[in-house]
Design a protein around this motif. Structure first.
Motif, mmCIF file in Angstrom:
data_model
loop_
_atom_site.group_PDB
_atom_site.id
_atom_site.type_symbol
_atom_site.label_atom_id
_atom_site.label_comp_id
_atom_site.label_asym_id
_atom_site.label_seq_id
_atom_site.Cartn_x
_atom_site.Cartn_y
_atom_site.Cartn_z
ATOM 1 N N TYR A 298 0.817 -1.211 0.000
ATOM 2 C CA TYR A 298 0.000 0.000 0.000
ATOM 3 C C TYR A 298 0.853 1.264 0.000
ATOM 4 O O TYR A 298 1.931 1.300 0.584
ATOM 5 N N ILE B 250 -8.818 -0.198 3.607
ATOM 6 C CA ILE B 250 -7.949 -1.348 3.366
ATOM 7 C C ILE B 250 -7.843 -2.201 4.625
ATOM 8 O O ILE B 250 -8.192 -1.762 5.721
ATOM 9 N N TRP C 14 -12.080 3.471 -7.712
ATOM 10 C CA TRP C 14 -10.912 2.590 -7.718
ATOM 11 C C TRP C 14 -10.541 2.351 -9.177
ATOM 12 O O TRP C 14 -11.277 1.719 -9.928
ATOM 13 N N ILE D 57 -2.887 0.609 -4.203
ATOM 14 C CA ILE D 57 -2.565 -0.789 -3.957
ATOM 15 C C ILE D 57 -1.586 -1.183 -5.054
ATOM 16 O O ILE D 57 -1.919 -1.120 -6.245
ATOM 17 N N ASN E 146 -16.695 -7.356 -0.859
ATOM 18 C CA ASN E 146 -15.540 -6.697 -0.254
ATOM 19 C C ASN E 146 -14.231 -7.336 -0.688
ATOM 20 O O ASN E 146 -13.201 -7.170 -0.041
ATOM 21 N N VAL F 189 -10.676 -6.071 1.031
ATOM 22 C CA VAL F 189 -10.587 -4.676 1.469
ATOM 23 C C VAL F 189 -11.736 -4.386 2.440
ATOM 24 O O VAL F 189 -12.635 -5.213 2.626
ATOM 25 N N SER F 190 -11.694 -3.222 3.079
ATOM 26 C CA SER F 190 -12.767 -2.831 3.979
ATOM 27 C C SER F 190 -13.883 -2.095 3.251
ATOM 28 O O SER F 190 -14.946 -1.836 3.829
#
Length: 304
Positions: free
Chosen positions: A7, A18, A244, A264, A281, A296-297
């Motif tokens: 990251y 993340i 993203w 990422i 997710n 990921v979160s």
């Protein structure tokens, strides 16, 4: 790749998106140019394209990777419509198709104003069932990702296919090479990548944002974000409105205000990505020869 080098955090907001101890997994390697991932939650599988190898592949958690369709007509971008059917952009046939439940193929669009499309690249479906897709010339530039040909269209357009009438309209025509596209969660904004710098270092390498008016028109076009390493290709949006995007060094995550939150870092150039898994997710990432995944979160915005 260790998590210490996975990251880049450019804004503290990225930390909440993340999972620091999540592991980047290479699920498959053996493509020439992996693209177009689409998650089928009802079938617990991911479909994705391997463009130069003329095939579409299927990944299943317990079964690994198998061939879904070959030949694929140099299929590139994929999505699902409101009925859950597969919608695909095909370079080789220069068309957008829909795969019916019985496996038959319906052509949604292959021409505009009496002339063949360039090479449809990526596609999204709106709440109303409208089909929006980009039409750059990548698939006709050589015989590697399609069939070399001269473009018949006077521009590299972004199109909207009306779900009721079947009419095709060019909603924007001033891109050099329109590529990936994604709606904001409320569909009031459409993000579109211009990846023309892939063949011209002086050309755009940015994502533009447009206001969607009445679900049919695009207005107020502006540069949303610049990709500082490589070009923007495919992209997705999460439930909070973060964008993203693919890039040469991995995935770049932008807030809805256009600020770069973080990256990422992926070992290969990323072409596309999608959110999947039972909780949406899990990022599935198509990058050059490989398919990767990473938890990921963030949660992917619920798309068809």
């Amino acid at each position: 790749m260790s998590n210490d080098t996975l990251y880049e955090i450019h804004d503290t907001r990225f930390r909440s998106l993340i999972i620091k101890n999540a592991r980047l997994e290479e699920l498959y390697s053996g493509c020439r140019w992996a693209e177009g991932p689409v998650w089928f939650g009802d079938a617990n599988q991911l479909l994705f394209s391997d463009i130069p190898n003329q095939r579409m592949l299927r990944w299943e958690p317990d079964g690994g990777v198998s061939v879904f369709r070959q030949p694929s007509n140099f299929a590139n971008g994929n999505t699902r419509d409101r009925q859950g059917r597969l919608v695909t952009c095909e370079h080789g046939t220069r068309r957008v198709t829909r795969t019916e439940p019985d496996g038959t193929i319906t052509v949604l669009a292959d021409s505009f104003e009496g002339k063949r499309l360039n090479s449809p690249n990526d596609v999204v479906v709106g709440f109303d069932g409208s089909v929006w897709f980009t039409d750059p010339t990548y698939g006709i530039l050589s015989d590697y990702e399609g069939y070399r040909a001269e473009p018949e269209q006077g521009a590299q357009n972004v199109y909207r296919l009306d779900p009721e009438t079947g009419d095709l309209s060019a909603v924007i025509g001033d891109f050099r090479q329109p590529n990936g596209l994604a709606f904001s969660p409320d569909e009031k904004t459409l993000y579109i990548a211009d990846s023309a710098a892939s063949h011209d270092d002086t050309a755009p390498r940015h994502i533009r944002a447009f206001d969607v008016v009445d679900g049919k028109r695009l207005e107020n076009g502006r540069v949303f974000a610049l990709i500082d390493n490589g070009i923007p290709d495919g992209m997705r949006v999460d439930t909070e409105g973060n964008v993203w995007s693919s890039a040469a060094d991995g995935i770049h995550c932008f807030a809805a205000d256009g600020r770069l939150l973080g990256k990422i870092l992926i070992p290969q150039t990323v072409a596309n990505l999608t959110f999947g898994g039972p909780r949406r997710n899990r990022l599935f990432i198509t990058a050059t020869t490989s398919l990767y995944s990473l938890y990921v979160s963030a949660t992917g915005a619920q798309r068809p």
